[in-house]
Design a protein around this motif. Sequence first.
Motif, short mmCIF file in Angstrom:
data_model
loop_
_atom_site.label_atom_id
_atom_site.label_comp_id
_atom_site.label_asym_id
_atom_site.label_seq_id
_atom_site.Cartn_x
_atom_site.Cartn_y
_atom_site.Cartn_z
N ASP A 1 0.81 -1.21 0.00
CA ASP A 1 0.00 0.00 0.00
C ASP A 1 0.85 1.27 0.00
O ASP A 1 0.33 2.36 0.24
CB ASP A 1 -0.93 0.01 1.22
CG ASP A 1 -1.97 -1.09 1.15
OD1 ASP A 1 -2.44 -1.39 0.05
OD2 ASP A 1 -2.32 -1.66 2.21
N ASP A 2 2.13 1.12 -0.26
CA ASP A 2 3.06 2.25 -0.26
C ASP A 2 2.93 3.02 -1.59
O ASP A 2 3.11 2.44 -2.66
CB ASP A 2 4.49 1.73 -0.09
CG ASP A 2 5.48 2.83 0.24
OD1 ASP A 2 5.37 3.92 -0.35
OD2 ASP A 2 6.36 2.59 1.07
N PRO A 3 2.63 4.33 -1.55
CA PRO A 3 2.49 5.09 -2.80
C PRO A 3 3.74 5.07 -3.66
O PRO A 3 3.66 5.20 -4.88
CB PRO A 3 2.19 6.52 -2.31
CG PRO A 3 1.65 6.35 -0.93
CD PRO A 3 2.33 5.15 -0.37
N ALA B 1 4.10 9.51 2.93
CA ALA B 1 2.86 8.83 3.29
C ALA B 1 3.02 7.95 4.52
O ALA B 1 2.03 7.56 5.15
CB ALA B 1 2.37 7.99 2.12
N LEU C 1 1.20 9.08 7.58
CA LEU C 1 -0.26 9.03 7.65
C LEU C 1 -0.70 7.89 8.56
O LEU C 1 0.02 6.89 8.71
CB LEU C 1 -0.86 8.84 6.26
CG LEU C 1 -0.66 9.98 5.26
CD1 LEU C 1 -1.18 9.57 3.89
CD2 LEU C 1 -1.37 11.24 5.74
N TRP D 1 -4.93 4.52 5.91
CA TRP D 1 -5.47 5.64 5.13
C TRP D 1 -5.27 5.44 3.64
O TRP D 1 -6.06 5.92 2.84
CB TRP D 1 -4.80 6.95 5.58
CG TRP D 1 -5.49 7.58 6.75
CD1 TRP D 1 -6.07 6.94 7.80
CD2 TRP D 1 -5.69 8.99 6.99
NE1 TRP D 1 -6.61 7.83 8.69
CE2 TRP D 1 -6.39 9.11 8.23
CE3 TRP D 1 -5.33 10.14 6.30
CZ2 TRP D 1 -6.73 10.34 8.75
CZ3 TRP D 1 -5.67 11.37 6.83
CH2 TRP D 1 -6.38 11.47 8.05
N ILE D 2 -4.20 4.78 3.27
CA ILE D 2 -3.94 4.49 1.87
C ILE D 2 -4.06 2.99 1.66
O ILE D 2 -3.30 2.21 2.23
CB ILE D 2 -2.54 4.98 1.44
CG1 ILE D 2 -2.44 6.49 1.57
CG2 ILE D 2 -2.25 4.54 0.01
CD1 ILE D 2 -1.11 7.06 1.19
N ASN D 3 -5.03 2.60 0.88
CA ASN D 3 -5.28 1.18 0.60
C ASN D 3 -5.31 1.00 -0.91
O ASN D 3 -6.22 1.48 -1.58
CB ASN D 3 -6.60 0.73 1.23
CG ASN D 3 -6.84 -0.75 1.06
OD1 ASN D 3 -7.22 -1.20 -0.02
ND2 ASN D 3 -6.63 -1.52 2.12
N ALA D 4 -4.29 0.31 -1.43
CA ALA D 4 -4.17 0.17 -2.88
C ALA D 4 -5.37 -0.53 -3.49
O ALA D 4 -5.85 -0.16 -4.56
CB ALA D 4 -2.88 -0.60 -3.21
N ILE E 1 -8.28 1.88 -3.81
CA ILE E 1 -8.04 2.86 -4.87
C ILE E 1 -8.29 2.25 -6.24
O ILE E 1 -8.98 2.83 -7.09
CB ILE E 1 -6.60 3.41 -4.76
CG1 ILE E 1 -6.45 4.23 -3.49
CG2 ILE E 1 -6.26 4.24 -6.00
CD1 ILE E 1 -5.02 4.65 -3.20
#
Length: 482
Positions: free
Chosen positions: A26-28, A261, A264, A268-271, A274
Amino acid sequence: MTSATTETADEAPLFGPASQFSAFFDDPRWALALIRATVLEAAHPQVGAALLDNSTFVAHPWRRLRNTFFSLRRMFGADPSVREREAARLNRLHARISGSDARGRGYDARDRATRAWVVATLFESTVTMCRLSGQPLGQDTMEQMYAEYRAYLAALDGDAAELPTELKDFWRYFDGVVENELENTEAARVILYRLFDQLPAPALLTGVPTLWAAGRAVAGPVLGAITVASLPEAYRRRAGLPEMPGAPTLMQGAYFAAGLARFLPQGWINAETIIETLSLSPDSDDPRSPAATAVRSRMKRASALLRLLTPLPAAASASDRGDGRRSAAEFFREVLDQTGDGHLDWPDLAAMARELATRLDLDEPEETRLYDAFAAWWRELQAALDTDGDGRVSADEYAAAVPSLAGPALIRVAEVLFDATDKDGNGTIDADEYRTLFRTAFHRDLTTADGTCGRGAFVGGFLSFMAGRRSGTPYDPLLADA
């Protein structure tokens, strides 16, 4: 060092949520690393030729991204049975991809050394993304992650013998391939200089062509410059790739910004979320659809404002016009030409079969039955439409003889697809079976009074879609969405 496919109780697991691979999923920054890895893959002559001839990455990049994402998730998941099933599916897929490049050099997607290179680019690009973002990996972490990628290769090939056993030997192997084997292939050039400039909108952003084109015009060259600057210097020199002034600084800034990121809150960021959201069609019944529709509505207003300041593209598609009509040229480009090379040939129909088999998660022999049906349809199309005898069908040849498209072989494709979707074999498609194929609830055009989809309605709907005269059908997300 232990075997690539096992671990002891004292070692970190090679697969599952506790693996190093999962920590980056999930790392941008991984989005940038994947683009870089894809260019390095495409620069290999065998991979580049296979991509150019068979892949949908140009015409349908978002669909390709989604399928790759979920394949990796299955392969690195904790369940060995899921991993074995996915590995078998990938091996069947690769067994159907072979040919020769423009220089007559053969390629085969089952080639072990080539598959090892693909895995190597993923590992090396992940290490590089951490270094470029100012968070270099420690030696122990790199060792663990390298063991995981070797285990991934072993799951596909039965062993990981094509990659060095020790990490210290990997770097000599990697540098040797870069120095001696990589080329400035057409596939690599397409990714760097065409894909970003012509990237189609994902399903979520259809209907806002002006706004998408404006954003792409800015982001495309930037992504290309960042990717080129991140490639190994030896390859840039060998391929003669120009580096924009200031590109290294831009690249460092992009990786560093993406790396922020980590501050965060977790989750909060879930590939997966998205990617699924980008795939939502306007009529989807997904719980996230109302929010996506609201975003799409605001973007349409912004696009309308931008349209006042800039002219529309010369040719708007049916979805852009909103009239539901699709010309023969649009249908050829959006549906039939799956590989985006401007012609219809067997790889295009094979790509259709591959996408449908992936959606339905088919095993043998159902998968082969579907491919065989598409192969028979290709022979029928070739006989009817290939008027100049060059072994493929041009857009002009298709437009001149479009009524010939819906022959007996296409009806057979629809029937085989119905049988593959009808998992319980009761002669109708219920709500769950329908969702497996279409990823949404029943479409009113295909349902009967008892809330199921019968063979006649399904086959008729598929044939109507393949006639190429109407957009917005339930079959559009199967083959038309980017």
